[in-house]
Scaffold this active site. Sequence first.
Site, PDB file in Angstrom:
ATOM      1  N   SER A  16       0.813  -1.237   0.133  1.00  0.00           N
ATOM      2  CA  SER A  16       0.083   0.045  -0.058  1.00  0.00           C
ATOM      3  C   SER A  16       0.682   1.261  -0.101  1.00  0.00           C
ATOM      4  O   SER A  16       0.520   2.259  -0.747  1.00  0.00           O
ATOM      5  CB  SER A  16      -0.931   0.102   1.150  1.00  0.00           C
ATOM      6  OG  SER A  16      -1.999  -0.950   1.034  1.00  0.00           O
ATOM      7  N   THR A  61      -5.885  -3.486   7.432  1.00  0.00           N
ATOM      8  CA  THR A  61      -5.714  -5.149   7.064  1.00  0.00           C
ATOM      9  C   THR A  61      -5.763  -6.020   8.085  1.00  0.00           C
ATOM     10  O   THR A  61      -5.928  -5.656   9.188  1.00  0.00           O
ATOM     11  CB  THR A  61      -4.575  -5.165   5.822  1.00  0.00           C
ATOM     12  OG1 THR A  61      -4.528  -6.336   5.243  1.00  0.00           O
ATOM     13  CG2 THR A  61      -3.093  -4.907   6.619  1.00  0.00           C
ATOM     14  N   LYS A  65      -9.935  -5.680  10.417  1.00  0.00           N
ATOM     15  CA  LYS A  65     -11.155  -4.749   9.668  1.00  0.00           C
ATOM     16  C   LYS A  65     -12.307  -4.723  10.640  1.00  0.00           C
ATOM     17  O   LYS A  65     -13.082  -3.825  10.493  1.00  0.00           O
ATOM     18  CB  LYS A  65     -11.236  -5.474   8.474  1.00  0.00           C
ATOM     19  CG  LYS A  65     -10.010  -5.384   7.510  1.00  0.00           C
ATOM     20  CD  LYS A  65     -10.379  -6.067   6.014  1.00  0.00           C
ATOM     21  CE  LYS A  65      -9.214  -6.056   5.329  1.00  0.00           C
ATOM     22  NZ  LYS A  65      -9.456  -6.418   3.868  1.00  0.00           N
ATOM     23  N   ASP A 101     -13.035  -2.426  -0.372  1.00  0.00           N
ATOM     24  CA  ASP A 101     -12.533  -3.951  -1.174  1.00  0.00           C
ATOM     25  C   ASP A 101     -13.370  -4.361  -2.314  1.00  0.00           C
ATOM     26  O   ASP A 101     -12.893  -4.560  -3.287  1.00  0.00           O
ATOM     27  CB  ASP A 101     -12.502  -4.953  -0.204  1.00  0.00           C
ATOM     28  CG  ASP A 101     -11.250  -4.980   0.925  1.00  0.00           C
ATOM     29  OD1 ASP A 101     -10.408  -4.209   0.290  1.00  0.00           O
ATOM     30  OD2 ASP A 101     -11.297  -5.527   1.936  1.00  0.00           O
ATOM     31  N   ALA A 130     -13.417 -10.717   3.815  1.00  0.00           N
ATOM     32  CA  ALA A 130     -13.453 -10.551   2.312  1.00  0.00           C
ATOM     33  C   ALA A 130     -14.589 -10.639   1.532  1.00  0.00           C
ATOM     34  O   ALA A 130     -15.100  -9.917   0.914  1.00  0.00           O
ATOM     35  CB  ALA A 130     -12.003 -11.349   1.675  1.00  0.00           C
ATOM     36  N   SER A 154     -22.987 -22.961   7.482  1.00  0.00           N
ATOM     37  CA  SER A 154     -23.897 -22.002   8.190  1.00  0.00           C
ATOM     38  C   SER A 154     -23.389 -20.573   7.964  1.00  0.00           C
ATOM     39  O   SER A 154     -24.286 -19.635   7.846  1.00  0.00           O
ATOM     40  CB  SER A 154     -23.795 -22.250   9.774  1.00  0.00           C
ATOM     41  OG  SER A 154     -22.592 -22.152  10.270  1.00  0.00           O
ATOM     42  N   TYR A 216      -2.675 -12.978  -4.326  1.00  0.00           N
ATOM     43  CA  TYR A 216      -2.017 -12.639  -5.509  1.00  0.00           C
ATOM     44  C   TYR A 216      -0.534 -13.094  -5.523  1.00  0.00           C
ATOM     45  O   TYR A 216      -0.018 -13.617  -4.391  1.00  0.00           O
ATOM     46  CB  TYR A 216      -1.927 -10.928  -5.851  1.00  0.00           C
ATOM     47  CG  TYR A 216      -1.445 -10.189  -4.586  1.00  0.00           C
ATOM     48  CD1 TYR A 216      -2.574  -9.634  -3.526  1.00  0.00           C
ATOM     49  CD2 TYR A 216      -0.049 -10.027  -4.293  1.00  0.00           C
ATOM     50  CE1 TYR A 216      -2.115  -8.901  -2.710  1.00  0.00           C
ATOM     51  CE2 TYR A 216       0.352  -9.112  -3.272  1.00  0.00           C
ATOM     52  CZ  TYR A 216      -0.760  -8.543  -2.257  1.00  0.00           C
ATOM     53  OH  TYR A 216      -0.069  -7.818  -1.376  1.00  0.00           O
TER      54      TYR A 216
HETATM   55  P1  NDP Z   1     -11.060 -14.823   6.974  1.00  0.00           P
HETATM   56  O1  NDP Z   1     -10.003 -15.565   7.940  1.00  0.00           O
HETATM   57  O2  NDP Z   1     -12.101 -13.743   7.233  1.00  0.00           O
HETATM   58  O3  NDP Z   1     -11.837 -15.880   6.123  1.00  0.00           O
HETATM   59  C1  NDP Z   1     -11.210 -17.094   5.688  1.00  0.00           C
HETATM   60  C2  NDP Z   1     -12.106 -17.729   4.780  1.00  0.00           C
HETATM   61  O4  NDP Z   1     -11.336 -19.191   4.088  1.00  0.00           O
HETATM   62  C3  NDP Z   1     -13.308 -18.747   5.443  1.00  0.00           C
HETATM   63  O5  NDP Z   1     -14.604 -18.342   4.663  1.00  0.00           O
HETATM   64  C4  NDP Z   1     -12.932 -19.919   5.824  1.00  0.00           C
HETATM   65  O6  NDP Z   1     -14.018 -20.739   5.931  1.00  0.00           O
HETATM   66  C5  NDP Z   1     -12.149 -20.286   4.602  1.00  0.00           C
HETATM   67  N1  NDP Z   1     -11.126 -21.306   4.820  1.00  0.00           N
HETATM   68  C6  NDP Z   1     -10.062 -21.103   5.496  1.00  0.00           C
HETATM   69  N2  NDP Z   1      -9.504 -22.380   5.423  1.00  0.00           N
HETATM   70  C7  NDP Z   1     -10.037 -23.210   4.675  1.00  0.00           C
HETATM   71  C8  NDP Z   1      -9.792 -24.351   3.978  1.00  0.00           C
HETATM   72  N3  NDP Z   1      -8.847 -25.280   4.353  1.00  0.00           N
HETATM   73  N4  NDP Z   1     -10.620 -24.832   3.068  1.00  0.00           N
HETATM   74  C9  NDP Z   1     -11.638 -24.242   2.962  1.00  0.00           C
HETATM   75  N5  NDP Z   1     -12.115 -22.901   3.079  1.00  0.00           N
HETATM   76  C10 NDP Z   1     -11.103 -22.480   4.262  1.00  0.00           C
HETATM   77  O7  NDP Z   1      -9.980 -14.163   5.519  1.00  0.00           O
HETATM   78  P2  NDP Z   1     -10.310 -12.871   4.875  1.00  0.00           P
HETATM   79  O8  NDP Z   1     -11.761 -13.182   4.421  1.00  0.00           O
HETATM   80  O9  NDP Z   1     -10.223 -11.714   5.361  1.00  0.00           O
HETATM   81  O10 NDP Z   1      -9.391 -12.906   3.488  1.00  0.00           O
HETATM   82  C11 NDP Z   1      -9.420 -14.103   2.582  1.00  0.00           C
HETATM   83  C12 NDP Z   1      -8.469 -14.080   1.308  1.00  0.00           C
HETATM   84  O11 NDP Z   1      -8.858 -12.781   0.509  1.00  0.00           O
HETATM   85  C13 NDP Z   1      -7.249 -13.811   1.992  1.00  0.00           C
HETATM   86  O12 NDP Z   1      -6.325 -14.728   0.858  1.00  0.00           O
HETATM   87  C14 NDP Z   1      -6.805 -12.336   1.901  1.00  0.00           C
HETATM   88  O13 NDP Z   1      -5.468 -12.258   1.587  1.00  0.00           O
HETATM   89  C15 NDP Z   1      -7.697 -12.020   0.476  1.00  0.00           C
HETATM   90  N6  NDP Z   1      -7.739 -10.536   0.315  1.00  0.00           N
HETATM   91  C16 NDP Z   1      -7.341  -9.862  -0.697  1.00  0.00           C
HETATM   92  C17 NDP Z   1      -7.708  -8.635  -0.634  1.00  0.00           C
HETATM   93  C18 NDP Z   1      -7.161  -7.927  -2.081  1.00  0.00           C
HETATM   94  O14 NDP Z   1      -7.046  -6.468  -2.067  1.00  0.00           O
HETATM   95  N7  NDP Z   1      -6.656  -8.651  -3.180  1.00  0.00           N
HETATM   96  C19 NDP Z   1      -8.389  -7.686   0.148  1.00  0.00           C
HETATM   97  C20 NDP Z   1      -8.968  -8.664   1.231  1.00  0.00           C
HETATM   98  C21 NDP Z   1      -8.782 -10.043   1.323  1.00  0.00           C
HETATM   99  P3  NDP Z   1     -14.637 -21.275   7.492  1.00  0.00           P
HETATM  100  O15 NDP Z   1     -15.688 -19.934   7.477  1.00  0.00           O
HETATM  101  O16 NDP Z   1     -15.128 -22.472   7.216  1.00  0.00           O
HETATM  102  O17 NDP Z   1     -13.517 -21.073   8.445  1.00  0.00           O
END
Ligand code: NDP
Length: 271
Positions: A16, A61, A65, A101, A130, A154, A216
Amino acid sequence: MDRYVVIGNPVAHSLSPRIHAAFARATGEAIEYTRLLVPIGEFAPSARAFFDEGGAGANVTLPFKLDAYRFATRRSARADLAGAANFLASRGGAIFADNTDGAGLVADLTLNLGVTVRGGNVLLLGAGGAARGVLAPLLEAQPLRVVVANRTASRALELAERFAALGRIEGCGLDAIPRERFDLVINATSTSTHGERLALERAVFSSSTFAYDMAYGAAARPFLEQARGHGARASDGLGMLVEQAAESFALWRGKRPRTEAILAELRSENA
Ligand code: NDP
């Protein structure tokens, strides 16, 4: 000179400051933008100290958040829907929170990658921060429908209920994804950043699918290879990162920077 920071933990890797420095040069805005590493559990006092000392704004980040959303005294409608904020601004004594985002994702898809979201069948994998952040702008782009599929079913069902007023949306587990053609498949799980491979029950890709990983660089490679193996076109989330930064810059400075040059520069280094 107005001061901005990106707050995270870890934050040393954040691109950033570089992106905002490029925007500032290109638009002639004199700003300072640095990284602020905040200990886990100390978001509010650290953010308060930054703004009390005259800080103008912050991007936020992982993993803060939700803290940023709660810290603010005023919030945009899209931050309210997401329940999370990646953007804070000091405005007349108030701290305003927003979430850029989703706008970043939709701008990257439609403007940079030429993907038509309108009328498309969209599969969103993941229901974490995200996914919540991008759902409102994604639904506002008027897809035919969005299926949210998550390891914990859920959480996907909760999101479908929360965003139902904005368009056609359904939730399910990763093992219950409808057997049909998707025009756009977005990986919003953290599997890529954790170096894991997403366990999809069956292939959800076809040659007419566009696959997008929010992660990325090297982290996104396994998912993109999985998609390309089925003939899909695919992109990582570098453009989303640059476009959410452009949206933040425009909100802070009232000038929308062009994104092509810095995106091309970062892309050549992260290829
Ligand atoms: P969170 O920790 O909030 O959510 C993680 C998610 O991944 C949940 O839905 C979780 O499922 C799922 N998950 C984790 N491990 C597994 C697995 N082994 N198998 C299947 N599902 C899995 O993370 P964020 O939502 O904040 O971030 C997600 C991604 O988005 C990251 O890679 C982040 O870097 C990227 N991102 C990129 C941005 C950009 O500008 N390019 C901006 C924001 C995020 P469950 O609910 O079952 O635990």
